[in-house]
Design an enzyme around this catalytic site. Structure first.
Site, short mmCIF file in Angstrom:
data_model
loop_
_atom_site.label_atom_id
_atom_site.label_comp_id
_atom_site.label_asym_id
_atom_site.label_seq_id
_atom_site.Cartn_x
_atom_site.Cartn_y
_atom_site.Cartn_z
CG ASP A 1 -0.41 -0.17 2.52
OD1 ASP A 1 0.81 -0.42 2.61
OD2 ASP A 1 -1.15 -0.05 3.50
C1 LAN Z 1 3.77 -0.66 10.09
C2 LAN Z 1 3.62 0.74 9.72
C3 LAN Z 1 2.94 1.00 8.42
C4 LAN Z 1 1.96 -0.09 8.06
C5 LAN Z 1 0.95 0.32 6.97
C6 LAN Z 1 1.60 0.84 5.71
C7 LAN Z 1 0.04 1.43 7.50
C8 LAN Z 1 0.07 -0.88 6.66
O1 LAN Z 1 -0.96 -0.53 5.79
C9 LAN Z 1 0.90 -2.06 6.23
C10 LAN Z 1 1.86 -2.49 7.35
C11 LAN Z 1 2.79 -1.37 7.84
C12 LAN Z 1 3.93 -1.22 6.85
C13 LAN Z 1 3.43 -1.69 9.20
C14 LAN Z 1 3.78 -3.07 9.56
C15 LAN Z 1 4.20 -3.34 11.00
C16 LAN Z 1 5.00 -2.21 11.61
C17 LAN Z 1 6.28 -2.01 10.83
C18 LAN Z 1 4.13 -0.95 11.52
C19 LAN Z 1 2.80 -1.05 12.24
C20 LAN Z 1 4.95 0.04 12.32
C21 LAN Z 1 5.60 -0.81 13.47
C22 LAN Z 1 5.35 -2.29 13.10
C23 LAN Z 1 6.52 -3.21 13.51
C24 LAN Z 1 6.14 -4.64 13.25
C25 LAN Z 1 6.89 -3.01 14.96
C26 LAN Z 1 7.70 -4.08 15.55
C27 LAN Z 1 6.93 -5.20 16.13
C28 LAN Z 1 7.05 -6.51 15.84
C29 LAN Z 1 5.96 -7.41 16.19
C30 LAN Z 1 8.24 -7.08 15.16
#
Ligand code: LAN
Length: 731
Positions: A458
């Site tokens: 996305d």
């Molecule tokens: C994010 C941030 C952005 C988010 C969107 C683009 C909004 C979403 O539509 C797709 C997934 C994604 C890229 C995403 C995946 C997981 C993240 C990176 C996070 C929520 C920000 C932090 C999180 C990450 C996994 C934090 C660490 C935790 C673990 C369980 C490893």
């Protein structure tokens, strides 16, 4: 290396002050690489004045004058943009705090400690202030995320972090946190990741850490549970985590680690039977209990594999391969790593492998700063190294929704934003793509910046939409030629899951959902593989549809097939009551906005489609008397609609009215009421205030998206103004 580590001297402990001077902080922005710098020197501070954005993030007064009171939604959108424009950063993007998770900062602080990295007093002071500000107001201690109740995970890690920063154990915040931690069972009942960090620090014995065998990385790729099939965040955590665990490396004993042994546990440290506490987990932390399959596997690994079967040949091969996987990740991200969970773990791994002072360690330590942020409460760790591409794409779309892209007034801001996205597009696939199991990324965009370099379905789509919308408007520079636009489309087309037609986040799904039985993290749900998300699926559908309008011949059949399958997946994903569950925003309003947009693109709207009608009716049933919508983060955990205790919220209201407008809901009244609420909440300078946490991941952990309170209200107001030009609402 062990000798060099032993000989390395301990740095001086940071000096903790009550607070730092807010006027000395600057966001240093090197083309989307964000680092907060504290200017100790007065002269330097004068040479580099604070920007509006700096002041805004730090909660310092902006002294902006009031704008003319809006007479219409379009006026309100313009006022909103006038304020928001001031937050645009010099390279052209928007940034912001991206806090929420409470398990990231301690990883960095523990890493600094065990690698004997000096911590600056300004950083230490503000980190302490942030953690103090975020301690649970009544119970004390910390939770998994800023809104949650305290847990052993949050208490153990953040207490430890504060002690490393130099806070004494008899400080009132610490006394309360420790009491809370002990009431919950003490650090022996912490989840897996906390136990791992405590073992690294030398405060717990490695025997208390459930197995993370690097050997798993040696199983052939065809094996259904092979780690290359896992969701990238989990497999990238697993690489350094398993390597370090395999070597059972711990930091040498110090006064501080000896003290922590006394403070974190309810039992006398010497009496703890570590192995017996492997599966101890406090109920407050146990969001996803381990399955019997995983428990059996762990039992086998501890009692049979480790003592009798694990040869040093296998151990060495597994360590060598995980080490190589880390090198490839470092090469592909310039040591930034996927996120600040794997990043500090990788730093520790490089430290014990390459030794103090090595390039890998120095570069990692530098990179850890890219995820730190300063706000009015202090210094925290963001969930990623920023939100640059993602928020910039939505900022452009907000202006376009209001029809302002053709207006000279907004052109400089939008051209700068476009130029930023131009520079941040990923131009090449990863080096060793197949070998390190990366998904194709050429032509894609990441969530944060190109350095991190993980394209997301996305993020590519929202950025591509923004680029095409602007480049197809008269007067905008054509920064991306057709080939680069096609590259983005080619990459989007690789994301659709074969079995469902839906789309996940970083990759196509590589393993079955049953793999969740191996979820060992305890604190998160749905982490093991890619799932299908209405949000990500819609973003692809809308990007491809906009693209196809302008380039009707490029891969037309592939696009048609993709869109048809994606939209039909979105329909099957709708619940009986008309709702869609949101995985990345809170919660049903967020998902509805996306799902209803997808449906409308294939002509399915309120009057023509049962799905769209049900979706709208569901939303309308949740509208409050004041015209707004209100969702609590609890909805994400419980998968049920939960009202937020503080009443209507601007962001959710914007999502809901956008959803209704996408679905062409035929009656203007409810939409108008929502718009009026958004206008009422706008401040005289055009800004909206932050109200409640907007985002989520893995069902249980909340994360803030502070710019959403600008981008989505502006988009909602703008859409409304264009759709109902005669409806002049004033707040
Ligand atoms: C994010 C941030 C952005 C988010 C969107 C683009 C909004 C979403 O539509 C797709 C997934 C994604 C890229 C995403 C995946 C997981 C993240 C990176 C996070 C929520 C920000 C932090 C999180 C990450 C996994 C934090 C660490 C935790 C673990 C369980 C490893």
């Amino acid at each position: 290396v062990a000798e060099a580590i032993a000989e390395q001297e301990w740095p001086k402990r940071p000096k903790l002050a009550e607070k730092t001077d807010g006027s000395r902080w600057r966001l240093d922005d090197q083309d989307g690489r964000h680092r907060w710098t504290y200017l100790e020197d007065e002269e330097a501070a004068k040479q580099w004045p604070q920007s509006h954005a700096d002041k805004y993030y730090l909660g310092l007064p902006l002294d902006l004058r009031d704008l003319p009171p809006p007479q219409s939604p379009l006026d309100a959108a313009r006022n909103g943009l006038t304020f928001y424009e001031k937050l645009q950063l010099p390279p052209g993007e928007w940034g912001c705090e991206y806090g929420g998770p409470m398990f990231l900062l301690p990883g960095i602080i523990i890493t600094w400690y065990v690698t004997k990295t000096p911590i600056s007093s300004a950083y230490a002071t503000e980190m302490k202030n942030y953690l103090f500000a975020r301690a649970h107001p009544t119970l004390g201690g910390w939770g998994l995320h800023v809104e949650g109740e305290s847990t052993v995970f949050g208490c153990t890690l953040n207490y430890t972090a504060l002690r490393i920063l130099g806070v004494e154990p008899d400080h009132p915040v610490m006394l309360k946190a420790r009491a809370r931690l002990h009431a919950l069972g003490g650090a022996t009942s912490s989840p897996h990741w906390a136990k791992w960090w405590l073992a690294v620090l030398g405060v717990a014995d490695w025997d208390v850490v459930n197995p993370v065998p690097p050997e798993l990385w040696l199983v052939p790729d065809w094996v259904p549970f092979a780690p290359w099939r896992w969701w990238p965040h989990i497999r990238q955590v697993y690489v350094p985590m398993s390597h370090v665990a395999s070597r059972r490396w711990s930091c040498e004993e110090t006064d501080l680690t000896r003290a922590l042994r006394e403070e974190l546990f309810v039992q006398p440290w010497g009496s703890i039977r570590w192995k017996a506490h492997r599966n101890d987990i406090a109920p407050a932390d146990n969001y996803h209990p381990k399955t019997w399959v995983l428990n059996t596997a762990n039992w086998f690994l501890v009692n049979v594999w480790d003592p009798y079967l694990r040869s040093s040949w296998i151990k060495e091969r597994a360590e060598a391969w995980t080490s190589e996987l880390v090198d490839m990740e470092d090469a592909n991200t310039d040591y930034a790593c996927l996120a600040p969970v794997s990043a500090p773990m990788t730093t520790v791994m490089c430290y014990i492998r390459d030794g103090p002072g090595s390039y890998t360690v120095r570069r990692h330590i530098e990179r850890l700063e890219d995820s730190l942020w300063v706000n009015v409460e202090g210094m925290l760790c963001n969930g990623t190294n920023g939100v640059q591409c993602w928020d910039t794409a939505f900022s452009i779309q907000a202006a376009v929704a209001a029809g302002l892209e053709g207006d000279e007034r907004w052109r400089p801001m939008l051209v700068k934003a476009l130029a930023f996205l131009d520079r941040q597009q990923i131009r090449e696939d990863c080096k060793d793509q197949a070998k390190c199991y990366r998904h194709p990324r050429k032509g894609g965009w990441p969530f944060s910046n190109k350095t991190q370099g993980y394209a997301v379905s996305d993020c590519i789509s929202e950025a591509l939409k923004s680029v095409v919308l602007l480049q197809k408007t008269d007067g905008y520079p054509q920064l991306l030629d057709d080939r680069r636009v096609f590259d983005a489309v080619d990459t989007i087309l690789t994301y659709q899951n074969e079995d469902t037609g839906g789309v996940g986040s970083y990759e196509k799904r590589r393993g079955g959902k049953w793999m969740e039985v191996l979820n060992a993290a305890e604190v998160f749900g749905n982490i093991m593989v890619e799932y299908d998300y209405p949000e990500c699926t819609t973003a692809c559908v809308t990007a491809l549809s906009i693209f196809q309008k302008h380039w009707p011949d490029y891969r037309a059949d592939d696009i048609r097939r993709f869109v048809t399958r994606a939209v039909s997946w979105i329909k099957t994903n709708q619940w009986e009551n008309g709702a869609w569950y949101g995985s990345w925003g809170v919660c049903f309003t967020y998902a509805a906005m996306f799902a209803l947009e997808s449906l409308s693109l294939v002509g399915e709207v309120y009057e023509t489609s049962e799905h769209a009608k049900k979706g709208c009716d569901y939303l309308l049933s949740k509208q409050r008397a004041d015209g707004g919508w209100s969702e609590s983060y609890k909805a994400c955990e419980t998968m049920q609609w939960v009202e937020h205790p503080s009443g209507s919220l601007v962001v959710q209201t914007a999502w809901a009215v956008i959803a209704l407008m996408e679905a062409e809901y035929p009656h203007v009244e409810p939409i108008k009421k929502g718009i009026r609420l958004i206008m009422k909440r706008q401040q005289a300078n055009g800004e909206w205030l932050s109200e409640s946490i907007e985002g989520v991941f893995n069902k249980s952990c909340m994360i803030t998206y502070p710019n959403y309170k600008f981008t989505f209200p502006i988009k909602a107001l703008g859409m409304f103004a264009r759709k109902y030009p005669d409806e002049l609402i004033s707040p």
